[in-house]
Write a protein that holds these residues in place. Structure first.
Motif, PDB file in Angstrom:
ATOM      1  N   GLU A 182       0.845  -1.185   0.000  1.00 25.70           N
ATOM      2  CA  GLU A 182       0.000   0.000   0.000  1.00 25.70           C
ATOM      3  C   GLU A 182       0.886   1.243   0.000  1.00 25.70           C
ATOM      4  OE1 GLU A 182      -3.153  -0.273   3.206  1.00 25.70           O
ATOM      5  OE2 GLU A 182      -2.049  -2.131   3.523  1.00 25.70           O
ATOM      6  N   MET A 183       0.521   2.203  -0.816  1.00 23.52           N
ATOM      7  CA  MET A 183       1.172   3.520  -0.759  1.00 23.52           C
ATOM      8  C   MET A 183       0.060   4.508  -0.429  1.00 23.52           C
ATOM      9  SD  MET A 183       3.584   3.507  -4.129  1.00 23.52           S
ATOM     10  CE  MET A 183       4.813   4.694  -3.592  1.00 23.52           C
ATOM     11  N   ARG A 184       0.261   5.283   0.624  1.00 27.61           N
ATOM     12  CA  ARG A 184      -0.801   6.209   1.026  1.00 27.61           C
ATOM     13  C   ARG A 184      -0.250   7.615   1.283  1.00 27.61           C
ATOM     14  NH1 ARG A 184      -5.512   3.526   1.831  1.00 27.61           N
ATOM     15  NH2 ARG A 184      -5.308   1.297   2.241  1.00 27.61           N
ATOM     16  N   GLY A 185      -1.014   8.590   0.851  1.00 26.29           N
ATOM     17  CA  GLY A 185      -0.668   9.996   1.125  1.00 26.29           C
ATOM     18  C   GLY A 185       0.695  10.405   0.603  1.00 26.29           C
ATOM     19  N   VAL A 186       1.056   9.878  -0.569  1.00 26.49           N
ATOM     20  CA  VAL A 186       2.396  10.154  -1.088  1.00 26.49           C
ATOM     21  C   VAL A 186       2.453  11.542  -1.741  1.00 26.49           C
ATOM     22  CG1 VAL A 186       4.211   9.399  -2.645  1.00 26.49           C
ATOM     23  CG2 VAL A 186       2.770   7.712  -1.508  1.00 26.49           C
ATOM     24  N   HIS A 244      -0.690  13.677  -2.439  1.00 23.30           N
ATOM     25  CA  HIS A 244      -1.445  12.655  -1.723  1.00 23.30           C
ATOM     26  C   HIS A 244      -1.956  11.545  -2.646  1.00 23.30           C
ATOM     27  CE1 HIS A 244      -1.434  16.076   1.038  1.00 23.30           C
ATOM     28  NE2 HIS A 244      -1.348  15.142   1.955  1.00 23.30           N
ATOM     29  N   GLN A 297      -2.245   7.624  -3.944  1.00 23.75           N
ATOM     30  CA  GLN A 297      -2.300   6.345  -3.247  1.00 23.75           C
ATOM     31  C   GLN A 297      -2.486   5.200  -4.219  1.00 23.75           C
ATOM     32  OE1 GLN A 297      -5.838   6.789  -0.736  1.00 23.75           O
ATOM     33  NE2 GLN A 297      -6.419   4.716  -1.335  1.00 23.75           N
ATOM     34  N   CYS A 352      -3.056   0.722  -3.863  1.00 24.32           N
ATOM     35  CA  CYS A 352      -3.106  -0.466  -3.017  1.00 24.32           C
ATOM     36  C   CYS A 352      -3.163  -1.697  -3.902  1.00 24.32           C
ATOM     37  CB  CYS A 352      -4.331  -0.431  -2.106  1.00 24.32           C
ATOM     38  SG  CYS A 352      -4.337   1.011  -1.037  1.00 24.32           S
ATOM     39  N   GLY A 408       4.141  10.733   3.152  1.00 23.95           N
ATOM     40  CA  GLY A 408       3.427   9.507   2.828  1.00 23.95           C
ATOM     41  C   GLY A 408       4.144   8.269   3.329  1.00 23.95           C
ATOM     42  N   LYS A 448       5.252  -1.229   7.816  1.00 22.33           N
ATOM     43  CA  LYS A 448       5.633   0.065   7.282  1.00 22.33           C
ATOM     44  C   LYS A 448       7.120   0.017   6.920  1.00 22.33           C
ATOM     45  CE  LYS A 448       5.171   4.911   7.913  1.00 22.33           C
ATOM     46  NZ  LYS A 448       5.714   5.969   8.682  1.00 22.33           N
ATOM     47  N   THR A 457      -6.650   1.991 -11.147  1.00 19.01           N
ATOM     48  CA  THR A 457      -6.543   3.220 -10.372  1.00 19.01           C
ATOM     49  C   THR A 457      -6.245   4.350 -11.338  1.00 19.01           C
ATOM     50  OG1 THR A 457      -5.835   2.235  -8.294  1.00 19.01           O
ATOM     51  CG2 THR A 457      -5.122   4.486  -8.701  1.00 19.01           C
ATOM     52  N   TYR A 498      -4.825  11.280  -6.445  1.00 20.00           N
ATOM     53  CA  TYR A 498      -5.549  10.020  -6.555  1.00 20.00           C
ATOM     54  C   TYR A 498      -6.994  10.329  -6.904  1.00 20.00           C
ATOM     55  CZ  TYR A 498      -7.858   5.779  -4.834  1.00 20.00           C
ATOM     56  OH  TYR A 498      -8.609   4.652  -4.713  1.00 20.00           O
TER      57      TYR A 498
END
Lengths: 335, 503
Positions: free
Chosen positions: B7-11, B23, B25, B27, B60, B68, B217, B224
């Motif tokens: 998962e990559m979030r808030g990058v 931001h 993301q 998954c 992120g 993590k 995506t 995103y």
């Protein structure tokens, strides 16, 4: 984005972008305040004189660098022009004349002769690089030793002196009255600086040069005759070295084959410090001037600090490597 | 353990002057193909480079198998099981297939019991096994430089597979493949899926996306937009999400009317016996002639031959009945021909130079005062004209061209050629690697040029483009012209039939 920066931000950005220049300015300020005579007309004149010679060579080599090439024969070519100048301006009644048959020639005619020789050598460099596709590093390395050999053979490795008065007078000419002031020949630096600025920014020659450095294949597709242009660039470079060699003889009042050793490296270093990119397509005349000036300033500072001249080489080498490392960092840092 | 492999979030990631990721993301589930879509400049590649450790993120987090993690460099990514096949292949041409695959992690053995040396036998055996796994049969001892582009791509994929990757990033893997090779690639992808690999698939080709992906995506302007199950998606829906508005037409309405024959090529043959030979065709004023064929049909080579980049032995080129002598690009340019080359980076843009320098380089002689001095104001006018006419998005004319998006770079290059007002315009894959919105704009420019009486030759590997834009289609196979089809009658089937005549 850049236009919205405040003055202090601009200053900060300049310091970040030109760390070596800023460092040199600070060091010279310290040296100037602690050692007498550093800030003097005489010293400034020495600096200006040395810079003039290196600047002309650096201008020549800059075209090669901007087109992703290089020219390692610069110093030896300048030396050849220096000895030829020496031979031709020797006094007719001077006992130590190298060749009895050479006429005592008007210095401007001599200049024309060495420029022509420089153009021929440069053109050979250019033809070998552009048409035979020999990498510039190798082609000019070969030319470097060839020219040195020629120079040693015909001068018998003897120093040349005993120049006629007109020649000496010209180089003793000062811009201010009373013998104190700047040597007149530094005006050549100004003249060629302006000329090259014009050439690089306002003519098709300059635009095509940057285009070749930016992308040689794209330039060819866009209708640039790349081979012809490269040959011209190396030819102009050869003429610049010849001009510098002429000045070297006049400045020092003598000439020998060993003059100008490693001047090409100093010129390349000056260009690099001044922002000529080793990856091609980038470089300005003002940057080159600053780069050469910084390098010459460094040498004078070391001299004033009483550093053993042999250490100079080490310091200069370090500065060159640092400059290129900084230049490369501008591109890697973007990651 | 979470349902996601990675998962990559808030990058977030900024470059000087531009926020590339805002931001973003993504998954990835194990055993699925996840299509990452977006226009050029949407931040897809940047996001992947963050995942692969080429860029570091400003903000992120990356969660890999529930943990993590921070990925500092590609080597670390590889050790974790993340592999990437780059859009631009980076092989070492002078080394063999085996050496390329095992570069940096050669199998070792001990010579004389204590000197570590490369175990070549094991390396080539392993390579053969890998090549078999990706269903490629060529020699592991062959030099990579001797392979075709598609074979090189297979080597890259084999390399990724050999790392026993759990996440595989494929950045536009099919852009240089023929349809057979695409099928082969899809079979490999199915195999990898079955092994539980999570695959990120970046492509502009909608039919491929809809066929092989499980999830989609969409990104836009570094943000995103959303993730959807691929089963229920339509092309129109994805495109509207990508461009942020509805796109009704893929191609502009056509109003150009082909006139009399102006450009004739007869019996044109390369000096290279394997390249184009005995090519003859005619081109009308105001006509768009599409050139179709498979990769390797020598279409680009033919056009480069006409333009003087490559040499030919026999053949004549005539414009309005007058024979043209063309030995290098300058000759062609002087006689009213322009060519937008296929590989923008290799033979198009001069990356570090400004937009102004790039756009004016082929027509500099037009902006001279007194025959020597370049008039900067005239160059600036040229830039502004083009910016306005073609809707080029750039901060100013001094901006380095490499910082523009692909579509805007292409517009600058079109501007470069139009500045010479050519009569014949050769466009080699004019929309390759360009996003949907900009594509339409470029089609409009092409149509407008044809309407203004320019004759246009357009090489395209995209069937829809070829059929949608051409007045006539010339099809090539193996260096020869295999036929002409009227634009109205052209279909994927009859073009492919001609394109595979000698295969």
């Amino acid at each position: 984005m850049k236009t919205n920066m405040t003055v202090s931000q601009k200053i900060l950005a300049y310091i970040k972008g030109n760390p070596i220049v800023v460092m040199m300015a600070l060091i010279s300020l310290v040296v100037g305040c602690t050692i007498p005579n550093f800030f003097s007309i005489e010293n400034a004149n020495v600096l200006a004189g040395n810079t003039t010679v290196r600047f002309l060579i650096a201008l020549g080599v800059s075209g090669c660098l901007i087109t992703k090439g290089t020219d390692l024969s610069a110093g030896r070519q300048a030396a050849l022009a220096a000895t030829i100048t020496g031979v031709l301006v020797q006094r007719a009644d001077y006992a130590g004349r190298l060749f009895a048959w050479t006429p005592e020639t008007n210095m401007w005619v001599v200049l024309l002769v060495v420029l022509c020789i420089g153009a021929v050598i440069g053109m050979i460099n250019g033809l070998v690089i552009a048409y035979l596709k020999v990498p510039p590093f190798i082609a000019t390395l070969g030319m470097q030793t060839i020219v040195y050999g020629i120079n040693l053979i015909y001068t018998n490795a003897q120093p040349i002196g005993g120049f006629h008065q007109n020649f000496k007078d010209f180089f003793n000419l000062k811009l201010a009255i009373g013998g104190k002031g700047f040597s007149a020949y530094i005006l050549f630096a100004v003249l060629f600086g302006l000329l090259f600025w014009f050439l690089y920014n306002k003519t098709t020659h300059g635009k095509y040069m940057y285009a070749i450095g930016g992308n040689e294949n794209a330039a060819e597709v866009s209708g640039v005759n790349v081979r012809k242009k490269l040959t011209t660039i190396y030819m102009i470079a050869g003429m610049m070295y010849a001009f510098a060699g002429f000045l070297m003889t006049g400045k020092s009042g003598g000439a020998s084959a060993s003059m100008g050793t490693s001047y090409e490296l100093e010129a390349i270093a000056g260009c690099t410090i001044g922002g000529v990119s080793t990856t091609g397509g980038i470089g300005t005349v003002s940057g080159i001037l600053v780069g050469v000036l910084v390098f010459e300033l460094l040498k004078i500072i070391l001299q004033f600090l009483g550093v053993d001249p042999n250490f100079n080489y080490i310091v200069q080498g370090l500065v060159v490597i640092t400059a290129v490392a900084m230049d490369i960092r501008k591109y890697v840092a973007k990651k | 353990m979470s349902e996601y492999r990675l998962e990559m979030r808030g990058v977030c990631k900024s470059f000087p002057g531009v926020k590339a990721l805002d931001h973003a993301q993504l998954c990835l589930r194990p055993g699925t193909v996840h299509a990452l879509m977006g226009e050029n400049g949407a931040g897809k590649s940047t996001l992947m480079k963050c995942m692969f450790g080429i860029y570091s993120m400003d903000e992120g987090e990356i969660i890999y198998e529930g943990q993590k993690v921070s990925i500092k460099d590609p080597l670390e990514a590889l050790h974790m099981g993340i592999a990437m096949v780059h859009q631009e292949l980076q092989p070492i041409p002078a080394r063999t297939v085996g050496e390329n695959i095992f570069l940096g992690r050669y199998p070792m053995k001990k010579f004389l019991g204590f000197i570590p040396v490369v175990d070549h036998q094991k390396m080539y055996e392993d390579t053969d096994a890998l090549l078999k796994k990706v269903r490629m049969n060529f020699d592991s001892h062959q030099k990579v430089g001797e392979l075709s582009v598609s074979q090189m791509q297979s080597v890259e994929i084999a390399k990724a597979v050999s790392a026993n990757c759990k996440v595989l990033i494929l950045d536009e893997p099919t852009s240089s493949l023929t349809s057979n090779e695409v099928e082969a690639l899809f079979r490999i992808i199915e195999d990898l899926k079955a092994d539980g690999v999570a695959i990120v698939y970046i492509s502009h080709k909608m039919d491929e996306i809809l066929r092989i992906s499980d999830e989609v995506t969409v990104m836009r302007d570094g943000q995103y937009i959303g993730t959807w199950d691929a089963k229920n998606l339509t092309t129109d829906f994805i495109i509207s999400k990508m461009v942020g508005r509805e796109l009704t037409n893929l191609f502009p309405e056509r109003h150009n009317v082909p006139g009399e024959v102006v450009f004739e090529v007869e019996n044109f043959t390369s000096i290279n016996p394997k390249s184009f030979r005995n090519v003859s065709f005619q081109l009308r004023k105001g006509e768009i002639l599409g050139v179709g064929g498979l990769v390797g049909a020598q279409r680009t080579e033919l056009m480069e031959g006409l333009f003087g980049i490559r040499s030919h032995t026999t053949g004549t080129i005539k414009y309005q009945g007058k024979e043209l002598v063309i030995n290098r690009p300058k000759d062609a340019i002087d006689q009213g021909i322009a060519m937008l080359t296929e590989d923008r980076r290799a033979t198009g843009i001069m990356g570090v130079l400004s937009i102004a320098d790039n756009i004016s380089v082929a027509s500099l002689n037009k902006y001279l005062d007194y025959g020597v001095v370049i008039n900067d104001r005239k160059v600036e006018n040229l830039v502004q004209d083009n910016v306005k006419k073609m809707n080029i998005k750039a901060p100013n004319s001094k901006t380095q061209i490499k910082s523009l998006s692909g579509g805007n770079q292409q517009k600058v290059l079109i501007g470069r050629w139009l500045a010479n007002s050519p009569d014949v315009l050769i466009l080699d894959e004019p929309t390759r690697g360009i996003d949907v919105g900009a594509k339409y704009e470029i089609y409009c420019i092409i149509e407008e040029l044809a309407r203004a009486g320019k004759s246009i030759i357009m090489i395209s590997s995209e069937m829809a483009e070829l059929i949608g834009m051409s007045d006539r289609v010339m099809v090539m196979c193996d260096g020869r012209v295999t036929g002409f089809i009227d634009g109205k009658d052209a279909t994927q089937e009859n073009i492919m039939e001609l394109a595979t005549q000698f295969v």
